[in-house]
Design a protein around this motif. Sequence first.
Motif, PDB file in Angstrom:
ATOM      1  N   GLN A 119       0.745  -1.331  -0.308  1.00  0.00           N
ATOM      2  CA  GLN A 119       0.437   0.300  -0.073  1.00  0.00           C
ATOM      3  C   GLN A 119       0.967   1.263  -0.075  1.00  0.00           C
ATOM      4  N   ASN A 120       1.085   1.467  -0.973  1.00  0.00           N
ATOM      5  CA  ASN A 120       1.229   3.611  -0.851  1.00  0.00           C
ATOM      6  C   ASN A 120       0.427   3.765  -1.857  1.00  0.00           C
ATOM      7  N   PHE A 121      -0.253   4.876  -0.698  1.00  0.00           N
ATOM      8  CA  PHE A 121      -1.505   5.681  -1.842  1.00  0.00           C
ATOM      9  C   PHE A 121      -1.418   7.275  -2.442  1.00  0.00           C
ATOM     10  N   LEU A 122      -2.205   7.210  -3.252  1.00  0.00           N
ATOM     11  CA  LEU A 122      -1.941   8.950  -3.783  1.00  0.00           C
ATOM     12  C   LEU A 122      -3.539   9.668  -3.319  1.00  0.00           C
ATOM     13  N   PHE A 123      -2.642  10.872  -2.545  1.00  0.00           N
ATOM     14  CA  PHE A 123      -3.703  12.032  -2.720  1.00  0.00           C
ATOM     15  C   PHE A 123      -3.957  13.186  -2.997  1.00  0.00           C
TER      16      PHE A 123
ATOM     17  N   ASP B 173      -8.997 -11.308  -3.964  1.00  0.00           N
ATOM     18  CA  ASP B 173      -7.203 -11.509  -4.347  1.00  0.00           C
ATOM     19  C   ASP B 173      -7.029 -11.028  -6.119  1.00  0.00           C
ATOM     20  N   ALA B 174      -7.000  -9.662  -6.484  1.00  0.00           N
ATOM     21  CA  ALA B 174      -7.283  -9.619  -7.884  1.00  0.00           C
ATOM     22  C   ALA B 174      -6.697 -11.244  -8.776  1.00  0.00           C
ATOM     23  N   LEU B 175      -5.397 -11.892  -8.306  1.00  0.00           N
ATOM     24  CA  LEU B 175      -4.994 -13.100  -8.511  1.00  0.00           C
ATOM     25  C   LEU B 175      -5.508 -13.985  -8.796  1.00  0.00           C
ATOM     26  N   LYS B 176      -6.665 -14.046  -7.937  1.00  0.00           N
ATOM     27  CA  LYS B 176      -7.608 -15.126  -8.343  1.00  0.00           C
ATOM     28  C   LYS B 176      -8.519 -14.738  -8.422  1.00  0.00           C
TER      29      LYS B 176
ATOM     30  N   ALA C  10     -14.111  -2.722  -9.007  1.00  0.00           N
ATOM     31  CA  ALA C  10     -13.081  -2.193  -8.104  1.00  0.00           C
ATOM     32  C   ALA C  10     -12.809  -3.111  -7.046  1.00  0.00           C
ATOM     33  N   VAL C  11     -11.535  -4.011  -6.861  1.00  0.00           N
ATOM     34  CA  VAL C  11     -11.346  -5.695  -6.703  1.00  0.00           C
ATOM     35  C   VAL C  11     -10.190  -5.280  -5.776  1.00  0.00           C
ATOM     36  N   GLU C  12     -10.864  -5.140  -4.508  1.00  0.00           N
ATOM     37  CA  GLU C  12      -9.698  -4.485  -3.335  1.00  0.00           C
ATOM     38  C   GLU C  12      -9.810  -5.819  -1.492  1.00  0.00           C
ATOM     39  N   MET C  13      -8.495  -6.784  -2.164  1.00  0.00           N
ATOM     40  CA  MET C  13      -7.930  -7.226  -0.832  1.00  0.00           C
ATOM     41  C   MET C  13      -7.849  -6.931   0.299  1.00  0.00           C
ATOM     42  N   ASP C  14      -7.760  -5.880   0.571  1.00  0.00           N
ATOM     43  CA  ASP C  14      -8.062  -5.200   2.023  1.00  0.00           C
ATOM     44  C   ASP C  14      -8.921  -5.136   3.176  1.00  0.00           C
TER      45      ASP C  14
ATOM     46  N   ASN D 253      -3.256   1.253  -9.611  1.00  0.00           N
ATOM     47  CA  ASN D 253      -2.144   2.476  -9.254  1.00  0.00           C
ATOM     48  C   ASN D 253      -1.830   1.044  -8.333  1.00  0.00           C
ATOM     49  N   LEU D 254      -0.703   0.119  -8.696  1.00  0.00           N
ATOM     50  CA  LEU D 254      -0.824  -1.568  -8.387  1.00  0.00           C
ATOM     51  C   LEU D 254      -0.029  -2.052  -7.735  1.00  0.00           C
ATOM     52  N   PRO D 255      -0.198  -2.518  -6.837  1.00  0.00           N
ATOM     53  CA  PRO D 255       0.565  -2.706  -5.860  1.00  0.00           C
ATOM     54  C   PRO D 255       1.683  -3.467  -5.828  1.00  0.00           C
ATOM     55  N   TYR D 256       3.254  -3.057  -5.633  1.00  0.00           N
ATOM     56  CA  TYR D 256       4.047  -3.451  -6.491  1.00  0.00           C
ATOM     57  C   TYR D 256       4.368  -5.009  -6.771  1.00  0.00           C
TER      58      TYR D 256
ATOM     59  N   VAL E   2     -12.056  -1.839 -15.113  1.00  0.00           N
ATOM     60  CA  VAL E   2     -11.561  -2.682 -13.343  1.00  0.00           C
ATOM     61  C   VAL E   2     -10.037  -2.026 -12.893  1.00  0.00           C
ATOM     62  N   GLU E   3     -10.821  -1.508 -11.572  1.00  0.00           N
ATOM     63  CA  GLU E   3      -9.541  -1.104 -11.018  1.00  0.00           C
ATOM     64  C   GLU E   3      -8.868  -2.186 -10.084  1.00  0.00           C
ATOM     65  N   VAL E   4      -7.934  -2.431 -10.331  1.00  0.00           N
ATOM     66  CA  VAL E   4      -7.380  -3.775  -9.527  1.00  0.00           C
ATOM     67  C   VAL E   4      -6.863  -2.495  -7.754  1.00  0.00           C
ATOM     68  N   GLY E   5      -6.932  -3.124  -6.226  1.00  0.00           N
ATOM     69  CA  GLY E   5      -6.972  -2.307  -5.003  1.00  0.00           C
ATOM     70  C   GLY E   5      -7.505  -0.557  -5.056  1.00  0.00           C
ATOM     71  N   PRO E   6      -8.502  -0.609  -4.853  1.00  0.00           N
ATOM     72  CA  PRO E   6      -8.357   1.171  -4.817  1.00  0.00           C
ATOM     73  C   PRO E   6      -8.639   1.583  -3.421  1.00  0.00           C
ATOM     74  N   GLY E   7      -8.316   0.662  -1.953  1.00  0.00           N
ATOM     75  CA  GLY E   7      -6.976   0.999  -1.625  1.00  0.00           C
ATOM     76  C   GLY E   7      -8.497   1.823  -0.298  1.00  0.00           C
ATOM     77  N   PRO E   8      -8.249   3.639  -0.237  1.00  0.00           N
ATOM     78  CA  PRO E   8      -9.155   4.122   0.270  1.00  0.00           C
ATOM     79  C   PRO E   8      -9.755   5.518  -1.302  1.00  0.00           C
ATOM     80  N   ALA E   9      -9.872   4.672  -1.681  1.00  0.00           N
ATOM     81  CA  ALA E   9     -10.471   5.674  -3.138  1.00  0.00           C
ATOM     82  C   ALA E   9      -9.776   6.609  -3.408  1.00  0.00           C
ATOM     83  N   GLY E  10      -8.490   6.738  -3.539  1.00  0.00           N
ATOM     84  CA  GLY E  10      -8.250   8.019  -4.422  1.00  0.00           C
ATOM     85  C   GLY E  10      -8.396   8.201  -5.532  1.00  0.00           C
ATOM     86  N   LEU E  11      -7.412   6.775  -6.075  1.00  0.00           N
ATOM     87  CA  LEU E  11      -7.955   6.362  -7.639  1.00  0.00           C
ATOM     88  C   LEU E  11      -9.337   6.425  -8.058  1.00  0.00           C
ATOM     89  N   THR E  12      -9.904   5.611  -7.797  1.00  0.00           N
ATOM     90  CA  THR E  12     -11.319   5.734  -7.919  1.00  0.00           C
ATOM     91  C   THR E  12     -12.199   6.485  -8.457  1.00  0.00           C
TER      92      THR E  12
HETATM   93  N1  SAM Z   1      -5.611   2.714  -5.203  1.00  0.00           N
HETATM   94  C1  SAM Z   1      -5.031   3.720  -4.154  1.00  0.00           C
HETATM   95  C2  SAM Z   1      -4.242   4.649  -4.493  1.00  0.00           C
HETATM   96  O1  SAM Z   1      -3.830   4.959  -5.764  1.00  0.00           O
HETATM   97  O2  SAM Z   1      -3.930   5.494  -3.089  1.00  0.00           O
HETATM   98  C3  SAM Z   1      -3.947   2.286  -3.633  1.00  0.00           C
HETATM   99  C4  SAM Z   1      -2.783   1.770  -3.935  1.00  0.00           C
HETATM  100  S1  SAM Z   1      -2.370   0.843  -3.537  1.00  0.00           S
HETATM  101  C5  SAM Z   1      -0.676   1.008  -4.433  1.00  0.00           C
HETATM  102  C6  SAM Z   1      -2.573  -0.780  -3.551  1.00  0.00           C
HETATM  103  C7  SAM Z   1      -3.904  -1.372  -3.855  1.00  0.00           C
HETATM  104  O3  SAM Z   1      -4.187  -2.342  -3.999  1.00  0.00           O
HETATM  105  C8  SAM Z   1      -3.472  -1.391  -1.319  1.00  0.00           C
HETATM  106  O4  SAM Z   1      -5.304  -0.625  -1.838  1.00  0.00           O
HETATM  107  C9  SAM Z   1      -3.285  -2.310  -1.431  1.00  0.00           C
HETATM  108  O5  SAM Z   1      -4.581  -3.328  -0.459  1.00  0.00           O
HETATM  109  C10 SAM Z   1      -3.981  -3.560  -2.518  1.00  0.00           C
HETATM  110  N2  SAM Z   1      -3.800  -4.642  -3.193  1.00  0.00           N
HETATM  111  C11 SAM Z   1      -2.795  -5.187  -2.539  1.00  0.00           C
HETATM  112  N3  SAM Z   1      -2.711  -6.955  -3.775  1.00  0.00           N
HETATM  113  C12 SAM Z   1      -3.519  -7.063  -4.234  1.00  0.00           C
HETATM  114  C13 SAM Z   1      -4.304  -8.085  -4.260  1.00  0.00           C
HETATM  115  N4  SAM Z   1      -3.706  -9.187  -5.092  1.00  0.00           N
HETATM  116  N5  SAM Z   1      -5.859  -8.068  -4.989  1.00  0.00           N
HETATM  117  C14 SAM Z   1      -6.575  -6.983  -4.822  1.00  0.00           C
HETATM  118  N6  SAM Z   1      -5.254  -5.819  -4.325  1.00  0.00           N
HETATM  119  C15 SAM Z   1      -4.870  -6.314  -4.058  1.00  0.00           C
END
Ligand code: SAM
Length: 275
Positions: free
Chosen positions: A28-32, A104-107, A76-80, A123-126, A53-63
């Motif tokens: 998690q590295n968020f964009l504000f 899990d977006a991978l699954k 939006a597919v989020e694991m947390d 904003n992919l989880p690295y 389709v957005e992977v990892g919306p987190g706290p929804a900045g990009l969403t």
């Molecule tokens: N979109 C937000 C932003 O730009 O501030 C958060 C981006 S953060 C880099 C990556 C997000 O992907 C986190 O919210 C994290 O919980 C989520 N995440 C990590 N692994 C994931 C997975 N396998 N499937 C879905 N979401 C995942």
Amino acid sequence: MTDKIASLPPVSEMMRDCGMIAKKQFGQNFLFDLNLTGRIARSVPDINKIPVVEVGPGPAGLTRALLLAGALRVVAVEMDKTTEPILSRVADAANGRLTVVFGDALKTDFSKFGFNEYAICSNLPYNVGTELLIQWIHKIANGEKIKSLTLMFQREVAERIIARPNYDAYGRLSVLVQLVADAKILFNVPRTAFTPAPKVTSAIVQIIPNPDKIKKLGKIENIEKLTAKLFGTRRKMIRGIMPDIDWTMFDLAGTERAENLSPEKFCEIAKKVLL
Ligand code: SAM
């Protein structure tokens, strides 16, 4: 249509209110920064015509930026799960344009969302970015209608994606992406744009699947095996790695290294060689 989204409290405030903090294990590295998230969202082609389709919306900045940019639909597919209070508040404000799926977006099979075609923006989880991209390449190669991918990667990964033969960054990822799509780096994103700041610069990469390339592809699984084999020892000559092949069949001497072969050459070889 976007009024309720625009009047939500700032992302950082919503995080504070529900006690959410960034977790390393989820990458998690968020964009504000609204200028930055807006710029990414506006880079998604046809955002108002096809679902995103957005992977990892987190706290929804990009969403939120996608919705403000006029997205037709966002899934939006989020694991947390701890993001749930924030995401449900944003979904309420989105009047049916946002659906959140926890998992899990991978699954997760995106074709189950029932769209004929869709765009991916993230904003992919690295820690899983490259693995997700390889999965999507397989889907594109197998006919899934992903119209565009607008993705944040570490700059070093972005360079690998767009690298051409004979460059150090050229490798398996370059070949696989470039055989199904046209890819370019749109812009860099400094580490300071993220909270918390990662160690390195990132970049937004745009990948547009190319139907003409996909038609000529053959089996992506074979190409993947071949790239793994030849780039596995990238400093070795190809005739040293696969001595039983008559490389002249492919207009090659055999003294080349993996990094000297174009993506199209990998495709040609993978069609003829049993792997
Ligand atoms: N979109 C937000 C932003 O730009 O501030 C958060 C981006 S953060 C880099 C990556 C997000 O992907 C986190 O919210 C994290 O919980 C989520 N995440 C990590 N692994 C994931 C997975 N396998 N499937 C879905 N979401 C995942």
